[in-house]
Write an enzyme that holds these catalytic residues in place. Structure first.
Site, PDB file in Angstrom:
ATOM      1  N   ARG A  90       0.830  -1.200   0.000  1.00  0.00           N
ATOM      2  CA  ARG A  90       0.000   0.000   0.000  1.00  0.00           C
ATOM      3  C   ARG A  90       0.869   1.255   0.000  1.00  0.00           C
ATOM      4  NH1 ARG A  90      -4.743   1.755   4.358  1.00  0.00           N
ATOM      5  NH2 ARG A  90      -5.080   3.832   3.490  1.00  0.00           N
ATOM      6  N   ASN A 144     -10.665  -4.418  -1.246  1.00  0.00           N
ATOM      7  CA  ASN A 144     -10.575  -3.403  -2.291  1.00  0.00           C
ATOM      8  C   ASN A 144      -9.648  -3.831  -3.426  1.00  0.00           C
ATOM      9  OD1 ASN A 144     -12.255  -1.255  -1.432  1.00  0.00           O
ATOM     10  ND2 ASN A 144     -10.800  -0.767   0.191  1.00  0.00           N
ATOM     11  N   CYS A 164     -19.111  -2.107   1.007  1.00  0.00           N
ATOM     12  CA  CYS A 164     -18.278  -0.949   1.327  1.00  0.00           C
ATOM     13  C   CYS A 164     -18.948  -0.192   2.471  1.00  0.00           C
ATOM     14  CB  CYS A 164     -18.143  -0.054   0.097  1.00  0.00           C
ATOM     15  SG  CYS A 164     -17.119   1.427   0.347  1.00  0.00           S
ATOM     16  N   HIS A 194     -16.583   3.444  -4.652  1.00  0.00           N
ATOM     17  CA  HIS A 194     -15.692   4.602  -4.490  1.00  0.00           C
ATOM     18  C   HIS A 194     -15.893   5.636  -5.591  1.00  0.00           C
ATOM     19  CE1 HIS A 194     -12.671   2.364  -1.650  1.00  0.00           C
ATOM     20  NE2 HIS A 194     -13.912   2.408  -1.191  1.00  0.00           N
ATOM     21  N   TYR A 244     -14.396  10.119  -2.057  1.00  0.00           N
ATOM     22  CA  TYR A 244     -13.475   9.693  -3.112  1.00  0.00           C
ATOM     23  C   TYR A 244     -13.585  10.575  -4.352  1.00  0.00           C
ATOM     24  CZ  TYR A 244     -12.173   5.476  -0.601  1.00  0.00           C
ATOM     25  OH  TYR A 244     -11.662   4.606   0.329  1.00  0.00           O
TER      26      TYR A 244
END
Length: 421
Positions: A90, A144, A164, A194, A244
């Protein structure tokens, strides 16, 4: 009822377990299995999870294992919450796109594509093993990028629904603003994972009064601040975008911000180290306050609601989920995965009708859906050219020089997770 959590060693898990304990009448779990290859983390998380159940008087049994096949055998539902490559991957996803002047984020843009390429093959392997062991089990995907992962699962014929926590978080905030119980707030929630907008906020259900104009008039400043968007933007849109959307509506501003501070991945990694130290305390028998800063707020309540509806009659009749479009949004392919309100039951999730979608939102949805098509193709079949095509199609990239540079960096940083590289 047996429920299995793949990625059960996550620091998220005590949030989930706390929800299972509190809402045991809605979802009566007899056995909860936490599966994770990281034995040290699993031991700490499993110990705290058992203490949470004991403190709240839950009679269920919690089992921990690194054996996936054993863990999913006989499960009624399998919840996926894994992170291939961990926080280190990440951190890279949030860093190398910035070097090209693009948003560095774990689910959006180039970083999101990298995560999809690492994740889709692993999730499909897990799902196949679930199907061999228990073909009737539901797969609930919280991993995700949820939209792409859920689409991969559904295309492969698995019984899957994506989940989500964005919608349930907004529902809770709006309910607080309106002074009503969360169950009274029904969102007209439309988009992709998102990439969503609240086009209505109704009291009492799908046909209830739309109080979104009243909500924006009375609490617009607070909502705008939460989204980190200017209040006039909210007023001109007349809807509430998910946070987002800031990556799209204020891309350059976000890139500048991200370049001046530590990555979110670094913050989370530090938080996780502290959380694991807390979890090691044998006196701790409730989720610590620090976990509220980790992310995933209300995840447990959404997961309980969804599992209860898929497995029985305990959940809410309408829930925001990721599922097949069908003909719900006619400007998208039937096999696209959309995030909308749906009627959820033992047969799965059936999207509720959605009215005409403003071209301002429909156009972006169509663009990102095309990117997701190409991203899934790259995840399933590999190849540098497929990665390049997906990046070029993404509305946050869209220039060949950026796409070339990002492709080189993506492959270089993820080679160990890409069988074809």
């Amino acid at each position: 009822m047996k429920l299995t959590v793949v990625g059960g060693g996550s620091t998220y898990t005590p949030e989930l377990v706390d929800g299972f304990a509190r809402l045991r009448d809605t979802l009566p779990i007899e056995e909860l299995v936490l599966v994770d290859p990281a034995a040290d983390r699993l031991e700490l998380v499993g110990g705290l999870s058992r203490r949470i159940f004991a403190r709240q008087g839950h009679p269920g049994r919690i089992v921990t294992t690194d054996d996936l096949d054993r863990g999913v055998e006989g499960a009624d539902a399998v919840l996926l919450q894994l992170r291939v490559g961990g926080q280190a991957a990440r951190e890279r996803d949030e860093t190398w796109p910035l070097e090209c002047g693009c948003v560095g984020q774990e689910t959006t843009g180039a970083g999101g594509l990298a995560k999809a390429l690492r994740t889709v093959p692993v999730v499909l392997d897990i799902a196949e093993r679930v199907r061999r062991t228990n073909p009737d089990a539901w797969i609930i995907d919280f991993t995700n990028p949820v939209g792409i992962v859920t689409r991969a699962l559904l295309r492969a014929g698995h019984k899957a629904v994506g989940l989500c926590n964005v919608a349930i978080g907004l529902q809770r905030k709006f309910a607080a603003h309106l002074g009503v119980a969360p169950a009274e707030v029904h969102l007209d929630h439309v988009g992709l994972n998102h990439l969503t907008w609240e086009t209505g906020v109704r009291l009492g259900g799908p046909s209830g009064e739309d109080v979104l104009p009243k909500l924006l008039a009375g609490h617009g400043d607070t909502i705008a601040a939460d989204l980190r968007l200017p209040r006039p933007v909210l007023d001109r849109l007349g809807v509430v975008p998910s946070y987002y959307l800031r990556y799209y509506y204020a891309h350059d501003e976000v890139v500048r911000e991200l370049g001046t501070k530590p990555s979110r991945a670094a913050e989370v990694a530090a938080m996780e180290r502290e959380l694991l130290e807390l979890y090691a305390d044998p006196a701790l028998d409730e989720k610590p306050a620090l976990l509220g800063r980790r992310g995933g707020a209300f995840y447990s309540e959404a997961a309980v609601d969804l599992a209860a509806s898929l497995l029985g009659d305990g959940g809410s009749p309408y829930q925001v989920v990721n599922t097949l479009n069908g003909g719900t949004l006619p400007f998208l392919p039937a096999d696209a995965v959309i995030e909308v309100q749906a009627a959820v039951g033992r047969q799965g999730a059936a999207p509720l009708p959605v009215g005409t979608v403003d071209p301002l939102y429909a156009g972006l949805m169509a663009n990102v859906t095309a990117y997701e098509d190409l991203a899934l193709d790259a995840a399933l079949r590999g190849g540098r050219d497929r990665v390049f095509r997906a990046l070029l199609a993404h509305p946050l990239i869209g220039q060949y020089a950026y796409a070339e540079d990002l492709t080189d960096r993506l492959v270089a940083h993820n080679r160990e997770h890409l069988a074809w590289a």
